[in-house]
Write an enzyme that holds these catalytic residues in place. Structure first.
Site, PDB file in Angstrom:
ATOM      1  N   THR A 528       0.935  -1.427  -0.081  1.00  0.00           N
ATOM      2  CA  THR A 528      -0.194  -0.215  -0.294  1.00  0.00           C
ATOM      3  C   THR A 528       0.712   1.249  -0.209  1.00  0.00           C
ATOM      4  OG1 THR A 528      -1.792  -1.219   1.214  1.00  0.00           O
ATOM      5  CG2 THR A 528      -2.125   1.121   1.141  1.00  0.00           C
ATOM      6  N   LYS A 712       0.597   3.899   6.231  1.00  0.00           N
ATOM      7  CA  LYS A 712       2.113   3.588   6.912  1.00  0.00           C
ATOM      8  C   LYS A 712       1.225   1.903   6.201  1.00  0.00           C
ATOM      9  CE  LYS A 712       3.432   6.838  10.250  1.00  0.00           C
ATOM     10  NZ  LYS A 712       3.081   7.779  11.352  1.00  0.00           N
ATOM     11  N   GLU A 716       2.348  -6.410   9.318  1.00  0.00           N
ATOM     12  CA  GLU A 716       2.881  -6.883  10.824  1.00  0.00           C
ATOM     13  C   GLU A 716       3.012  -6.521  11.960  1.00  0.00           C
ATOM     14  OE1 GLU A 716       6.480  -6.766   7.252  1.00  0.00           O
ATOM     15  OE2 GLU A 716       7.181  -8.323   7.594  1.00  0.00           O
TER      16      GLU A 716
END
Lengths: 764, 162
Positions: A528, A712, A716
């Protein structure tokens, strides 16, 4: 251009249906194993039953003679490759090691290591042929545990492995591939300043990524050497690069087609089957399909590293940390390359600590080669550090969130591994946790609450994207990163926002390696951010062209044209008086104003914003069985800007659930001969729907100014805090500190019994 | 080895096929009938990605032999929608973003449809236990459960989103 002002956005931040959704709910989407080709053969892989053995000989004659068998291969069918670092996957990789991991050469290094493969006209014949391959093994002593593998007298896996990063260079090979260290300030000074210290040791077991789709591919090599690969992976360009190298083929002669991918979580950032299918296809002249079964997935792929984590923290009486020391020993599996580096770097990243010393070891043993798994390396070290933070907080009688608040890294804080932070939202996640309604829930008996934080870098990197305007004014967005969790939707949304047209009029596709420029794989929470940046820039180039075309139609300067809501307007009264021209009208006239309108952008995206998270977990412990029930879970995360909030929430909820599995149940269990005892979903139990409550995902939007929309990476960091959050909650509920994962019912039950003998027995 | 001739009904249509004795129903669906919507995640009945409805009961098609389909009525994920009209469960999966990779989705859709055929107003807990035989590694189940409960509400004619 920047689109950081959220109030001006029309598409980004909404929750439309994903473009590939219908195909996936009606069963039409094509995953790796769904591809078939005329004349296709079925491949099967023979795997080692031994943890460590020398291959004296392999006799394939009987298998090759079985009617229906068209090719049998061993390592002899692959060119020997020199040791060479590879930069095409996620995390460290060596081309030679990857080749040896795909098919054993000289020695087998773990239970499940591939030694040969066959292609036959049916799966049953291929299976039968495997039984006819005779491998003469000389079984060697093996080593499974990481600390056993580090001992001087341990069986050595690789005769040419000498520990890197130590001075002087060792004269003898060992299983310690690498020693790394990070220092900040002066640790001796830190210990002198510390008024309170705590030192603890934690351990974790390897866990598998657990994607539900087993690895699968179909490969067709023509007589002219041209090769087409259909496979499920996290990067078709990664597949192409590795196959070219392992088979000694020019990259231009391989076309890699991305199938839909049924989960990866890092485990599909490298290859296992494609080179075997390619060699079988080359040898047989027919397309070859190979699909792993679940046992092969567990024995031969992944997992994430198991580890030993030793933490020492020093604080002032008011709770300010002044010193922190960390020793990490990470299992790499059979070949070097555990994520101990990121493990070291992520461990203390949340905190502003003046004196830090970190040492990490990368250690090989007779286990499958570890693969990336969601924030690779960070969950292990963070389990240790965040558990130890909790122990320190309780020892000092400080609220665990307050301890984190007063030590939080902020903009301008220099991390132990080098960078100085900017635009970070860690403290905000702690403060949001302190204000969250979760904390107002009263806890009953046997119930407890734990908190923990986490950090992950997120990355950018090379991405390509094209934006084509179609004749009817719709747009096609072409990108090169497999969509693993809804990224097509985000790409279409960003393009629609820039073009000023409805989301439904943008169609995104993930293209093969011949149809879009190079793109690094889907990993590191980069798509992204980086591919989104490429898509945005491609759409912006298209807008520039659209304005030029409008200017041409109006016969004014392109500078005198504005683009708004999908239409060209004269920039002001001086530009002239014209009716606005819509994208559709301009597209219709494209042939007469200079030809098709499209743009391709290739970038190396820099400036990824790090991911920060703080989680709160409530548990109830069944003191009779040792089972832990998750009552409530809140995950707070700095997400930059949520392009499609539902898929951001989904990343958080999914990562948390994997973390809960890691915390409570998942582990690789080996017998004394080094054979994996639980290679199936029944015995390697991942969380199921009835194990969990709803997961409350709280998104804090602290935009990343280096991305046009402020995005951002989000995928994860959600897996980083859960293990410690659960452990801390268990302590809160029971007063028992679990320092060894998983905190499975038998282990917790044993700990409960050791702490307080059951009253029934006491009464006897 | 001679093949067995099987006559059955799949997704409302009469189907005949030849299969070997050891072929599973999942093998038959995927490899003989090109119905690749049912997925193989484990081959041992643990993941539910191959879930189909056989005479009203949900079954892991990897645990059923192809020859056992004789005379049965089978619904696969390809038979859940009516033409181009999605089943409410499918519609709500899309609206709630209840899929990420989509590999487990067919099994969930089939299992959830069977739940709502049987229980028009399941609780969250009932839904979680009903779907406990279907593994999803991406979503953490949150949005899946919401989608199923919302689909139930839609089928009852209630508007309430979950």
């Amino acid at each position: 251009m920047s689109y950081l002002d959220k109030s001006a956005l029309k598409v980004v931040g909404t929750r439309p249906v994903r473009p590939d959704g219908v195909e996936k709910v009606i069963g039409r989407a094509n995953f790796g194993a769904d591809m078939v080709m005329p004349g296709m053969l079925w491949g099967k892989v023979l795997r080692s039953p031994h943890a460590h053995a020398r291959i004296r000989s392999i006799n394939t004659a009987r298998a090759a003679a079985l009617p229906g068998v068209r090719a049998v291969i061993t390592a002899d069918d692959f060119p020997p490759i020199a040791s060479e670092e590879a930069f095409v996957g996620e995390g460290p990789m060596n081309f030679r090691d990857l080749s040896y991991n795909c098919i054993a050469r000289g020695k087998v290094l773990y239970d499940g290591h591939a030694v040969a493969a066959v292609a036959a006209t049916s799966p049953a014949i291929a299976e039968e042929a495997l039984d006819l391959i005779a491998v003469d093994y000389e079984v060697l002593p093996h080593v499974i545990d990481v600390e056993d593998a580090m001992k001087a007298d341990a069986p050595v896996l690789h005769d040419d492995l000498f520990t890197q990063g130590v001075d002087p260079k060792p004269t003898k090979p060992s299983n310690i591939a690498k020693r790394i260290g990070f220092n900040k300030g002066d640790i001796a000074t830190g210990w002198k300043e510390a008024e309170v210290t705590i030192e603890r040791r934690y351990t974790t077991q390897p866990v598998h990524q657990g994607y539900i789709e087993p690895h699968a591919c179909v490969v067709a090599v023509g007589a002219d050497g041209q090769c087409t690969i259909w496979s499920s992976s996290q990067g078709q360009f990664m597949v192409r690069a590795y196959c070219a190298k392992l088979l000694g083929v020019d990259i231009a002669n391989i076309r890699a087609m991305p199938a839909e991918i049924g989960g990866g979580f890092g485990g599909k950032t490298l290859i296992y089957l494609e080179p075997l299918a390619m060699a079988l296809s080359r040898k047989s002249g027919r397309p070859v399909k190979i699909v792993m079964n679940r046992e092969e997935v567990f024995r031969g792929t992944g997992p994430a590293a198991g580890s030993v984590i030793e933490v020492k923290l020093g604080a002032k009486k008011d709770g300010r940390l002044v010193a922190a020391e960390l020793l990490l020993k990470y299992q790499a599996g059979a070949f070097p390359g555990s994520p101990v580096g990121p493990g070291c770097m992520c461990a203390f990243a949340m905190y502003d600590i003046p004196h830090v010393s970190i040492v990490g070891y990368d250690v090989v043993s007779n286990r499958p080669k570890v693969a990336a798994y969601r924030a690779p390396g960070a969950p292990n070290s963070s389990f240790g550090v965040e558990s130890c933070m909790d122990e320190l907080a309780r020892q000092m009688n400080i609220d665990p969130l307050h301890l984190r608040e007063i030590n939080a890294a902020k903009d301008g804080t220099k991390a132990a591994h080098g960078p100085t932070w900017s635009n970070i939202g860690y403290l905000e996640t702690v403060q949001a946790a302190q204000a969250n309604a979760h904390l107002s829930h009263k806890l009953g008996s046997n119930q407890g609450r734990g908190v923990a934080s986490g950090f992950w870098f997120n990355i950018g990197g090379e991405s390509s994207a094209a934006c084509h305007i179609n004749e009817d004014g719709t747009a096609t967005v072409v990108e090169g990163c497999p969509d693993i969790g809804g990224s097509r939707a985000s790409m279409a949304m960003m393009a629609a926002e820039v073009l000023g047209i409805p989301y439904e009029r943008v169609r995104p596709i993930v293209a093969d390696t011949a149809s879009v420029g190079f793109s690094f794989l889907t990993g590191g929470s980069r798509v992204t951010f980086a591919t989104g940046m490429a898509v945005t820039q491609a759409a912006e180039k298209v807008v520039v062209e659209l304005k030029k075309r409008a200017a041409m139609i109006w016969d004014i300067s392109p500078d005198a044209v504005d683009w708004k809501d999908g239409k060209a307007y004269p920039a002001g009264p001086n530009a002239g008086s014209f009716e606005p021209l819509s994208l559709q009208e301009i597209a219709l006239k494209a042939g007469r104003t200079g030809g098709p309108i499209s743009a391709e952008v290739t970038i190396n995206a820099q400036g990824a914003g790090a991911g920060w998270a703080t989680h709160i977990c409530d548990v109830e412990v069944d003191s009779e069985t040792g089972r832990v029930k998750i009552l409530r879970y809140t995950a707070i995360q700095d997400v930059g800007r949520a392009i499609h909030p539902s898929y951001v929430e989904g990343q958080i909820q999914g990562g948390v659930t994997q973390g809960i599995g890691w915390a409570l149940n998942e582990e690789y269990i080996y017998d004394k001969d080094g054979r994996l005892e639980n290679p199936g979903f029944l015995d390697y139990r991942v969380p199921v729907a009835s194990d969990l409550p709803m997961i409350d995902a709280v998104m804090l939007e602290i935009p990343n100014p280096r991305h046009p929309f402020g995005a951002k990476g989000v995928g994860e960091v959600p897996i980083v805090p859960p293990m410690a959050a659960v452990a801390n909650a268990i302590f809160d509920a029971t007063g028992i500190r679990m320092r060894d994962l998983p905190m499975s019912p038998p282990k917790l039950r044993a700990a409960l019994d050791a702490e307080a003998p059951p009253p029934r027995l006491a009464a006897e | 080895m001679s093949k067995h001739h099987v006559t059955t009904t799949i997704n409302g249509e009469p189907v005949e096929y030849l299969c070997e004795a050891q072929q599973t129903m999942l093998d038959v669906l995927r490899d003989e009938l090109n119905l690749t919507g049912s997925k193989e995640g484990c081959g041992s009945g643990d993941c539910g990605a191959c879930t189909v409805i056989v005479d009203g009961n949900i079954v892991c098609s990897c645990l059923m032999l192809g020859v056992e389909a004789e005379g049965k009525t089978i619904t696969t994920v390809e038979g859940i929608a009516e033409g181009d009209k999605l089943h409410p469960v499918q519609q709500k999966f899309l609206e709630h973003a209840a899929l990420q990779c989509g590999f487990c989705t067919p099994g969930f859709i089939v299992a959830a449809k069977a739940l709502l055929d049987e229980n028009k107003n399941p609780t969250e807990e009932e839904t979680r236990y009903w779907l406990a035989g279907n593994l999803c590694r991406c979503t953490g189940y949150d949005k899946i459960i919401r989608a199923v409960l919302d689909a139930a509400a839609l089928m009852r004619g209630e508007a309430g989103a979950v």
